[in-house]
Design a protein around this motif. Structure first.
Motif, mmCIF file in Angstrom:
data_model
loop_
_atom_site.group_PDB
_atom_site.id
_atom_site.type_symbol
_atom_site.label_atom_id
_atom_site.label_comp_id
_atom_site.label_asym_id
_atom_site.label_seq_id
_atom_site.Cartn_x
_atom_site.Cartn_y
_atom_site.Cartn_z
ATOM 1 N N ALA A 75 1.396 71.987 20.105
ATOM 2 C CA ALA A 75 1.770 70.626 19.702
ATOM 3 C C ALA A 75 3.275 70.482 19.505
ATOM 4 O O ALA A 75 3.820 69.381 19.667
ATOM 5 N N THR A 76 3.958 71.568 19.188
ATOM 6 C CA THR A 76 5.401 71.523 18.963
ATOM 7 C C THR A 76 6.173 71.268 20.250
ATOM 8 O O THR A 76 7.173 70.538 20.256
ATOM 9 N N THR A 77 5.739 71.875 21.352
ATOM 10 C CA THR A 77 6.480 71.730 22.611
ATOM 11 C C THR A 77 5.920 70.650 23.522
ATOM 12 O O THR A 77 6.614 70.187 24.430
ATOM 13 N N LEU A 78 4.682 70.249 23.302
ATOM 14 C CA LEU A 78 4.026 69.288 24.197
ATOM 15 C C LEU A 78 4.804 67.974 24.374
ATOM 16 O O LEU A 78 4.970 67.511 25.508
ATOM 17 N N PRO A 79 5.305 67.336 23.305
ATOM 18 C CA PRO A 79 5.975 66.033 23.494
ATOM 19 C C PRO A 79 7.186 66.091 24.418
ATOM 20 O O PRO A 79 7.322 65.250 25.313
ATOM 21 N N THR A 80 8.082 67.070 24.207
ATOM 22 C CA THR A 80 9.299 67.104 25.020
ATOM 23 C C THR A 80 8.995 67.524 26.458
ATOM 24 O O THR A 80 9.595 66.997 27.396
ATOM 25 N N VAL A 81 8.062 68.471 26.626
ATOM 26 C CA VAL A 81 7.754 68.951 27.974
ATOM 27 C C VAL A 81 7.107 67.850 28.814
ATOM 28 O O VAL A 81 7.543 67.568 29.938
ATOM 29 N N LEU A 82 6.087 67.212 28.287
ATOM 30 C CA LEU A 82 5.409 66.167 29.064
ATOM 31 C C LEU A 82 6.285 64.929 29.241
ATOM 32 O O LEU A 82 6.226 64.262 30.282
ATOM 33 N N ARG A 83 7.096 64.625 28.237
ATOM 34 C CA ARG A 83 8.019 63.494 28.385
ATOM 35 C C ARG A 83 9.021 63.745 29.500
ATOM 36 O O ARG A 83 9.370 62.835 30.268
#
Length: 312
Positions: A75-83
């Motif tokens: 959950a920590t890396t998901l937002p920036t990676v998918l964005r």
């Protein structure tokens, strides 16, 4: 963009796959699938352990802690990676980058501690099975989890604070699709000795000690198993350790690889940095539930049972 002479850049720019930016929407599909597998796999482990009272034992309680840690790391890396890959949004403020970096490293430290606790669990179960339930009580397991969490927070908290004291006057493009300490620190143009010394101290005091203690635990386990007369008993004892050994290798190999790349891989292809970064943050959370589902009979049986009941 970077401000010459400023204490911190206004923005960091994340990196996808250099030269393949036109393929990012397509690459986002397998990356999203990996995140989905990691979240569903660890979520399934947690649901099964919570629902089955027969699994409320030290080994499975530590496994639940590992699954929670992996879910948080994903959950920590998901937002920036998918964005980045879906919408090509590369910019990230210093505050957001420092926060993400703190959670990535503190959760990695927590996971290392949990893997050590799981090694101790196997050590007690094999070396002194009669005292297993007396040594690993519910309260001690809870205190161990809390201790690992506090250790991760306390050891990692100074790193983003120390980064704020540096001056950033170089290019502000990072090597990954998320923020890690070594990557951000390389962009500073002021004296980084304090950051380097503290980073080395933190790594040796956590990951270094944990890995040595895990190795020591398994040396004692192997010695104990070799003293078992019955060959079938030996295999049964070692089989209970296979899942944990796989989890240890899955965790430490990418961690060591990423450290080597940042330390000695300045001439390495940017693609190597990107792939090693994804291996570090995605492969352990994705593979851990798969390994435990395949190699741990009670977990596998309950997963198959739920699949069969849902199919009827």
């Amino acid at each position: 963009m970077a401000n010459n002479g400023s204490s911190k850049p206004l923005l960091f720019l994340l990196t996808g796959f250099p030269g393949l930016e036109h393929l990012h929407p397509w690459l986002a599909v397998p990356i999203s699938l990996m995140y989905f597998v990691a979240l569903c796999g660890n979520g399934t482990i947690l649901i099964i352990i919570r629902a089955e009272s027969s699994l409320h034992k030290p080994m499975y309680l530590f496994l639940a802690m590992l699954a929670v840690t992996d879910v948080c790391l994903v959950a920590t890396t998901l937002p920036t990676v998918l964005r980045l890959f879906w919408f090509n949004v590369r910019a990230l403020s210093f505050g957001a980058c420092a926060t993400q970096m703190f959670f990535i490293h503190s959760l990695s430290c927590v996971e290392s501690g949990i893997l050590l606790a799981m090694a101790f669990d196997r050590f007690v179960a094999i070396s002194n099975p009669l005292r297993y339930s007396l040594v690993l009580t519910g309260s001690r397991i809870a205190k161990t989890g809390l201790l690992m969490l506090l250790r991760g927070v306390l050891f990692v908290l100074p790193t983003p604070l120390l980064l704020r004291l540096l001056r950033y006057c170089r290019a502000n493009t990072l090597s990954h699709s998320f923020c890690v300490h070594q990557d951000v620190m390389k962009l500073a143009c002021s004296d980084k000795r304090v950051n380097v010394i503290y980073g080395l101290f933190a790594v040796l005091s956590t990951f270094g000690i944990d890995s040595l203690l895990v190795l020591l635990s398994y040396l004692i386990i192997v010695k104990t198993v070799l003293n078992i007369a019955c060959g079938e008993e030996r295999l049964r004892a070692l089989d209970t350790c296979v899942s944990h050994l796989c989890a240890v290798l899955i965790f430490y190999i990418p961690l060591i690889g990423l450290s080597i790349i940042h330390r000695f891989g300045e001439r390495a292809s940017p693609l190597v940095h990107i792939l090693m970064g994804f291996t570090y943050v995605l492969i352990p959370p994705m593979l851990n539930p798969i390994v435990y589902s395949i190699k741990t009979t009670p977990i596998r049986q309950r997963i198959l049972k739920r699949l069969q009941s849902s199919a009827l």
